[in-house]
Design a protein around this motif. Structure first.
Motif, PDB file in Angstrom:
ATOM      1  N   ALA A  17       0.767  -1.258   0.091  1.00 39.88           N
ATOM      2  CA  ALA A  17      -0.148   0.013   0.238  1.00 39.88           C
ATOM      3  C   ALA A  17       0.797   1.344  -0.047  1.00 39.88           C
ATOM      4  O   ALA A  17       0.470   2.079  -0.751  1.00 39.88           O
ATOM      5  CB  ALA A  17      -0.898   0.055   1.094  1.00 39.88           C
ATOM      6  N   VAL A  18       1.924   1.007   0.929  1.00 36.08           N
ATOM      7  CA  VAL A  18       2.710   2.401   0.788  1.00 36.08           C
ATOM      8  C   VAL A  18       3.508   2.659  -0.610  1.00 36.08           C
ATOM      9  O   VAL A  18       3.443   3.542  -1.034  1.00 36.08           O
ATOM     10  CB  VAL A  18       4.061   2.052   1.729  1.00 36.08           C
ATOM     11  CG1 VAL A  18       5.167   3.325   1.658  1.00 36.08           C
ATOM     12  CG2 VAL A  18       3.553   2.274   3.233  1.00 36.08           C
ATOM     13  N   GLN A  19       4.093   1.456  -1.134  1.00 35.16           N
ATOM     14  CA  GLN A  19       4.533   1.499  -2.474  1.00 35.16           C
ATOM     15  C   GLN A  19       3.577   1.885  -3.466  1.00 35.16           C
ATOM     16  O   GLN A  19       3.945   2.789  -4.601  1.00 35.16           O
ATOM     17  CB  GLN A  19       5.226   0.100  -3.002  1.00 35.16           C
ATOM     18  CG  GLN A  19       6.380  -0.179  -2.337  1.00 35.16           C
ATOM     19  CD  GLN A  19       7.373   1.087  -2.046  1.00 35.16           C
ATOM     20  OE1 GLN A  19       7.825   1.602  -3.064  1.00 35.16           O
ATOM     21  NE2 GLN A  19       7.907   0.959  -0.919  1.00 35.16           N
ATOM     22  N   ARG A  23       3.792   5.407  -5.889  1.00 30.09           N
ATOM     23  CA  ARG A  23       3.774   5.444  -7.325  1.00 30.09           C
ATOM     24  C   ARG A  23       2.465   6.439  -7.729  1.00 30.09           C
ATOM     25  O   ARG A  23       2.686   7.046  -8.646  1.00 30.09           O
ATOM     26  CB  ARG A  23       3.205   4.081  -7.699  1.00 30.09           C
ATOM     27  CG  ARG A  23       4.503   3.057  -7.789  1.00 30.09           C
ATOM     28  CD  ARG A  23       4.243   1.968  -8.719  1.00 30.09           C
ATOM     29  NE  ARG A  23       3.258   1.181  -8.460  1.00 30.09           N
ATOM     30  CZ  ARG A  23       3.269   0.297  -7.211  1.00 30.09           C
ATOM     31  NH1 ARG A  23       4.285  -0.100  -6.571  1.00 30.09           N
ATOM     32  NH2 ARG A  23       2.173  -0.522  -6.912  1.00 30.09           N
ATOM     33  N   LEU A  24       1.308   6.552  -6.945  1.00 31.12           N
ATOM     34  CA  LEU A  24       0.338   7.485  -7.326  1.00 31.12           C
ATOM     35  C   LEU A  24       0.827   8.949  -7.026  1.00 31.12           C
ATOM     36  O   LEU A  24       0.288   9.855  -7.833  1.00 31.12           O
ATOM     37  CB  LEU A  24      -0.919   7.266  -6.397  1.00 31.12           C
ATOM     38  CG  LEU A  24      -1.671   5.761  -6.594  1.00 31.12           C
ATOM     39  CD1 LEU A  24      -2.753   5.671  -5.307  1.00 31.12           C
ATOM     40  CD2 LEU A  24      -2.507   5.834  -7.856  1.00 31.12           C
ATOM     41  N   ALA A  40      -5.018   3.890  -2.244  1.00 32.78           N
ATOM     42  CA  ALA A  40      -3.900   2.558  -2.318  1.00 32.78           C
ATOM     43  C   ALA A  40      -4.469   1.559  -1.408  1.00 32.78           C
ATOM     44  O   ALA A  40      -4.362   0.236  -1.532  1.00 32.78           O
ATOM     45  CB  ALA A  40      -2.761   3.058  -1.966  1.00 32.78           C
ATOM     46  N   VAL A  41      -5.123   1.862  -0.159  1.00 35.21           N
ATOM     47  CA  VAL A  41      -5.593   0.944   0.773  1.00 35.21           C
ATOM     48  C   VAL A  41      -6.868   0.160   0.075  1.00 35.21           C
ATOM     49  O   VAL A  41      -6.969  -1.016   0.286  1.00 35.21           O
ATOM     50  CB  VAL A  41      -6.098   1.655   2.100  1.00 35.21           C
ATOM     51  CG1 VAL A  41      -7.128   0.646   3.258  1.00 35.21           C
ATOM     52  CG2 VAL A  41      -4.928   2.151   2.914  1.00 35.21           C
ATOM     53  N   LEU A  67      -5.919   2.058   8.820  1.00 39.71           N
ATOM     54  CA  LEU A  67      -5.200   1.657   7.712  1.00 39.71           C
ATOM     55  C   LEU A  67      -4.677   2.732   6.848  1.00 39.71           C
ATOM     56  O   LEU A  67      -3.381   2.969   6.512  1.00 39.71           O
ATOM     57  CB  LEU A  67      -5.939   0.503   6.892  1.00 39.71           C
ATOM     58  CG  LEU A  67      -6.151  -0.700   7.653  1.00 39.71           C
ATOM     59  CD1 LEU A  67      -6.978  -1.512   6.636  1.00 39.71           C
ATOM     60  CD2 LEU A  67      -4.938  -1.482   7.897  1.00 39.71           C
ATOM     61  N   ILE A  68      -5.584   3.671   6.554  1.00 39.67           N
ATOM     62  CA  ILE A  68      -5.329   4.870   5.967  1.00 39.67           C
ATOM     63  C   ILE A  68      -4.072   5.623   6.505  1.00 39.67           C
ATOM     64  O   ILE A  68      -3.016   6.107   5.802  1.00 39.67           O
ATOM     65  CB  ILE A  68      -6.402   5.788   5.370  1.00 39.67           C
ATOM     66  CG1 ILE A  68      -7.484   4.966   4.551  1.00 39.67           C
ATOM     67  CG2 ILE A  68      -6.128   7.073   4.773  1.00 39.67           C
ATOM     68  CD1 ILE A  68      -8.817   5.408   4.362  1.00 39.67           C
TER      69      ILE A  68
END
Length: 122
Positions: A17-19, A23-24, A40-41, A67-68
């Motif tokens: 999710a971090v990666q 990228r976003l 991403a989450v 999570l976010i």
């Protein structure tokens, strides 16, 4: 091999999710980090964690929000470790910046049927 229902939240999924968020950022830098992390989450974690919890609570669930926020925190921590580039790092950008006045086209363009200053047709 583990199944997403066996371990719906794992360190590997956080890394993914971090990666994905990073990228976003590269492609959609004008969008706020929180919105990119939220996307991403949703794309990374099983809907059994995010969607089901949201449905039960009738809003963004506590687990989904956590999570976010954790993804945002990890992205910010990873970004803080790297210094921001001082200027353009791409060789094309550097060359373009250095040749700025010469790379601009002239303000005039000859058109058919017009005459030049010396009286000849263009």
């Amino acid at each position: 091999m583990t199944h997403e229902y066996d371990e719906p939240v794992s360190p590997q999924q956080f890394d993914a999710a971090v990666q994905r968020t990073r990228r976003l950022i590269l492609t959609q830098g004008s969008v706020p980090l929180h919105a990119l992390a939220e996307r991403a989450v949703i794309e990374t974690f099983c809907s059994c964690v995010t969607g089901a919890s949201d449905a039960v609570e009738g809003k963004l669930s506590t687990i989904h929000a956590v999570l976010i926020e954790e993804v945002v925190r990890q992205v910010q921590a990873a970004t803080a470790d790297r210094p921001a580039p001082a200027g353009p790092s791409d060789t094309v950008d550097v060359a373009s910046d250095e040749s700025f006045p010469a790379s601009d086209p002239p303000a005039w363009i000859w058109r058919r049927g017009t005459t030049r200053d010396d009286g000849t047709a263009a």
